[in-house]
Design a protein around this motif. Structure first.
Motif, PDB file in Angstrom:
ATOM      1  N   GLN A 180       1.296  -0.923   0.476  1.00 24.94           N
ATOM      2  CA  GLN A 180      -0.170   0.665   0.233  1.00 24.94           C
ATOM      3  C   GLN A 180       0.982   0.802   0.006  1.00 24.94           C
ATOM      4  N   PRO A 181       0.775   2.141  -1.558  1.00 25.01           N
ATOM      5  CA  PRO A 181      -0.141   2.063  -2.731  1.00 25.01           C
ATOM      6  C   PRO A 181       0.235   0.924  -3.165  1.00 25.01           C
ATOM      7  N   ALA A 182      -0.495   0.099  -3.510  1.00 23.06           N
ATOM      8  CA  ALA A 182       0.282  -1.260  -4.843  1.00 23.06           C
ATOM      9  C   ALA A 182       0.822  -0.017  -5.864  1.00 23.06           C
ATOM     10  N   SER A 183       1.455  -2.156  -6.141  1.00 25.25           N
ATOM     11  CA  SER A 183       3.244  -1.348  -6.644  1.00 25.25           C
ATOM     12  C   SER A 183       2.820  -2.797  -7.767  1.00 25.25           C
ATOM     13  N   ARG A 184       3.151  -3.108  -9.432  1.00 26.52           N
ATOM     14  CA  ARG A 184       2.585  -3.051  -9.829  1.00 26.52           C
ATOM     15  C   ARG A 184       3.681  -3.477 -11.104  1.00 26.52           C
ATOM     16  N   ARG A 185       3.605  -4.925 -12.127  1.00 30.40           N
ATOM     17  CA  ARG A 185       4.842  -4.433 -13.076  1.00 30.40           C
ATOM     18  C   ARG A 185       3.679  -4.710 -14.261  1.00 30.40           C
ATOM     19  N   GLN A 186       4.321  -4.434 -15.430  1.00 31.34           N
ATOM     20  CA  GLN A 186       3.444  -4.662 -16.424  1.00 31.34           C
ATOM     21  C   GLN A 186       3.665  -6.509 -17.548  1.00 31.34           C
ATOM     22  N   ILE A 187       2.864  -6.889 -17.699  1.00 30.93           N
ATOM     23  CA  ILE A 187       3.758  -8.574 -18.073  1.00 30.93           C
ATOM     24  C   ILE A 187       3.460  -7.740 -19.776  1.00 30.93           C
ATOM     25  N   SER A 188       4.417  -8.631 -20.524  1.00 25.33           N
ATOM     26  CA  SER A 188       3.365  -7.940 -22.757  1.00 25.33           C
ATOM     27  C   SER A 188       3.798  -9.113 -23.030  1.00 25.33           C
ATOM     28  N   ALA A 189       3.484  -9.390 -24.001  1.00 26.14           N
ATOM     29  CA  ALA A 189       4.277 -10.109 -25.370  1.00 26.14           C
ATOM     30  C   ALA A 189       4.781  -9.487 -26.798  1.00 26.14           C
ATOM     31  N   TYR A 190       6.327  -9.288 -27.128  1.00 26.56           N
ATOM     32  CA  TYR A 190       7.078  -9.154 -27.616  1.00 26.56           C
ATOM     33  C   TYR A 190       6.484  -9.634 -29.459  1.00 26.56           C
ATOM     34  N   VAL A 191       6.983  -8.632 -30.046  1.00 28.30           N
ATOM     35  CA  VAL A 191       7.236  -9.701 -31.674  1.00 28.30           C
ATOM     36  C   VAL A 191       7.187  -9.008 -33.084  1.00 28.30           C
ATOM     37  N   LEU A 192       7.813  -9.377 -33.836  1.00 24.09           N
ATOM     38  CA  LEU A 192       8.194  -8.588 -34.761  1.00 24.09           C
ATOM     39  C   LEU A 192       6.963  -8.040 -35.616  1.00 24.09           C
ATOM     40  N   ARG A 193       7.452  -6.806 -36.076  1.00 21.55           N
ATOM     41  CA  ARG A 193       5.930  -6.853 -36.719  1.00 21.55           C
ATOM     42  C   ARG A 193       5.591  -8.032 -37.814  1.00 21.55           C
ATOM     43  N   GLU A 194       6.583  -8.143 -38.472  1.00 21.28           N
ATOM     44  CA  GLU A 194       6.135  -8.446 -39.814  1.00 21.28           C
ATOM     45  C   GLU A 194       5.560  -9.992 -39.806  1.00 21.28           C
ATOM     46  N   HIS A 195       6.036 -10.157 -37.754  1.00 21.80           N
ATOM     47  CA  HIS A 195       5.229 -12.011 -37.945  1.00 21.80           C
ATOM     48  C   HIS A 195       3.924 -11.808 -37.406  1.00 21.80           C
ATOM     49  N   LEU A 196       3.513 -10.595 -37.383  1.00 21.22           N
ATOM     50  CA  LEU A 196       2.193 -10.672 -36.842  1.00 21.22           C
ATOM     51  C   LEU A 196       1.075 -11.185 -37.930  1.00 21.22           C
ATOM     52  N   ARG A 197       1.458 -11.360 -38.986  1.00 23.46           N
ATOM     53  CA  ARG A 197       0.662 -11.944 -40.117  1.00 23.46           C
ATOM     54  C   ARG A 197       0.967 -13.549 -40.191  1.00 23.46           C
ATOM     55  N   ILE A 198       1.714 -14.152 -39.582  1.00 23.98           N
ATOM     56  CA  ILE A 198       2.028 -15.063 -39.790  1.00 23.98           C
ATOM     57  C   ILE A 198       0.695 -15.236 -38.961  1.00 23.98           C
ATOM     58  N   PRO A 199      -0.514 -17.136 -39.725  1.00 22.35           N
ATOM     59  CA  PRO A 199      -1.294 -17.278 -38.808  1.00 22.35           C
ATOM     60  C   PRO A 199      -0.698 -17.515 -37.307  1.00 22.35           C
ATOM     61  N   ALA A 200      -0.432 -18.318 -37.615  1.00 21.34           N
ATOM     62  CA  ALA A 200       0.236 -19.607 -36.293  1.00 21.34           C
ATOM     63  C   ALA A 200       0.086 -18.591 -35.059  1.00 21.34           C
ATOM     64  N   THR A 201       1.495 -17.559 -35.211  1.00 22.07           N
ATOM     65  CA  THR A 201       1.748 -16.602 -34.136  1.00 22.07           C
ATOM     66  C   THR A 201       0.577 -15.957 -34.248  1.00 22.07           C
ATOM     67  N   ALA A 202      -0.034 -15.462 -34.867  1.00 21.39           N
ATOM     68  CA  ALA A 202      -1.051 -14.586 -34.682  1.00 21.39           C
ATOM     69  C   ALA A 202      -2.224 -14.868 -33.628  1.00 21.39           C
ATOM     70  N   LEU A 203      -2.393 -16.525 -33.797  1.00 17.85           N
ATOM     71  CA  LEU A 203      -2.925 -17.340 -33.115  1.00 17.85           C
ATOM     72  C   LEU A 203      -2.565 -18.260 -32.150  1.00 17.85           C
ATOM     73  N   VAL A 204      -1.239 -17.841 -31.552  1.00 24.68           N
ATOM     74  CA  VAL A 204      -0.539 -18.005 -30.137  1.00 24.68           C
ATOM     75  C   VAL A 204      -1.386 -16.524 -29.698  1.00 24.68           C
ATOM     76  N   LEU A 205      -0.154 -15.894 -30.228  1.00 28.18           N
ATOM     77  CA  LEU A 205      -0.890 -14.571 -29.377  1.00 28.18           C
ATOM     78  C   LEU A 205      -2.353 -14.043 -28.896  1.00 28.18           C
ATOM     79  N   ASP A 206      -3.510 -14.294 -29.592  1.00 31.50           N
ATOM     80  CA  ASP A 206      -5.238 -14.356 -29.293  1.00 31.50           C
ATOM     81  C   ASP A 206      -4.978 -15.265 -28.154  1.00 31.50           C
ATOM     82  N   GLU A 207      -4.153 -16.057 -28.004  1.00 32.59           N
ATOM     83  CA  GLU A 207      -4.698 -17.027 -27.355  1.00 32.59           C
ATOM     84  C   GLU A 207      -4.156 -16.908 -25.534  1.00 32.59           C
ATOM     85  N   LEU A 208      -2.882 -16.367 -25.961  1.00 36.42           N
ATOM     86  CA  LEU A 208      -2.239 -15.685 -24.181  1.00 36.42           C
ATOM     87  C   LEU A 208      -3.111 -14.546 -24.251  1.00 36.42           C
ATOM     88  N   LYS A 209      -4.024 -13.426 -25.227  1.00 35.34           N
ATOM     89  CA  LYS A 209      -4.342 -12.397 -24.903  1.00 35.34           C
ATOM     90  C   LYS A 209      -5.685 -13.106 -23.888  1.00 35.34           C
TER      91      LYS A 209
END
Length: 301
Positions: A263-292
């Protein structure tokens, strides 16, 4: 380089025995077949057929190309089938590099969802803490990286990476059971100024130093380890206190340790990172969606 259409037409001419028969089989006009075979002969640099009466006979070059044509067309068919499987998510391989507590919490549920709905998509797991995990992504050693950042630290993320926020992970103070502060519902960091501390990985240690400095003291760090079980075991034996993310406490909680929110609350941000061009790869996009999806269900942990 040969035109794939010409190879397919050539294969049909050889099978049918004449231009006119090949034209009927392929739905072309005979002049169109003739033009394609002339173009193929120009590419090859030598005649492929000689006329014998009303029929055709392969030249030596035609015989050689005919043997290769079957292999070429079979390979093209196999490639088309494989590409179709990848785009329809019946196959694919994604390399995910994550820090230990993400591999123990977010990743197993994500893999279970993928196995149920897309069993042909394979995920290879790697493990590294940031910033090394981000560098592995830049070097092409993985396709997705899971990493965490702390708000008070100015941590560099390579420009070529796209960040996909997943969740905010609240930090918890770990105390030995029976500690005088364990009776409180929440603990202020300043209340722990005289305690000995067990610090975590380099990034977590840097955040501990930063947050303590913000409150006017330097923590007495007795031990440093990035093994979450070791941290809790040291706390359990009364050798110090620690800050640990709630994500870890979802799957690991020592019976002789008590956790209390800051108190007060302290947090860390957890994120996924990917190369921009990999967002167009279907399997990579699928794994990202499941992670979200999995991460959304852990908000408020």
């Amino acid at each position: 380089m040969f035109d794939a259409r010409h190879i397919r037409t050539f294969h049909e001419v050889v099978r049918a025995g004449s231009y006119s028969a090949a034209a009927r089989a392929l739905g072309y006009t005979q002049p169109a077949i003739t033009q394609q075979m002339k173009a193929l002969e120009r590419d090859v640099g030598t005649p492929l057929f000689i006329r014998v009466g009303r029929g055709l006979r392969l030249t030596e070059a035609g015989e050689a190309l005919s043997r290769h044509a079957t292999v070429i067309l079979d390979s093209m068919s196999a490639a088309q089938q494989q590409m179709g499987a990848l785009t329809r998510l019946r196959a694919g391989r994604v390399r995910v590099c994550a820090f230990p507590s993400a591999n123990a919490s977010l990743i197993p549920e994500t893999l279970a969802r993928l196995a149920a709905d897309h069993p042909g998509v394979r995920v290879d797991l790697l493990e590294n803490e940031p910033p090394e995990s981000l560098q592995r992504l830049v070097r092409g050693e993985c396709d997705i990286t899971l990493a965490f950042t702390y708000p008070g630290l100015h941590e560099h993320v390579p420009d070529e990476l796209v960040e996909i926020p997943l969740l905010e992970d609240q930090l918890t103070v770990l105390l030995p059971t029976g500690h005088s502060l364990a009776r409180r519902r929440a603990v202020q960091l300043a209340d722990l100024a005289e305690e000995r501390w067990i610090a975590g990985c380099l990034r977590c240690r840097a955040n501990l130093l930063h947050e303590c400095a913000e409150r006017g003291f330097a923590p007495d760090i007795a031990f440093t380890t990035d093994d979450n079980l070791v941290v809790q075991s040291l706390v359990a034996e009364g050798l110090g206190v620690a800050m640990m993310p709630a994500l870890v406490l979802n799957f690991l909680c020592h019976r002789k340790v008590t956790g209390r929110p800051l108190q007060p609350a302290s947090r860390r941000q957890i994120s996924a990172y990917v190369l921009r061009e990999h967002l167009r790869i279907p399997a990579t996009a699928l794994v990202l969606d499941e992670l979200k999806t999995v991460a959304a269900n852990k908000i408020g942990c």
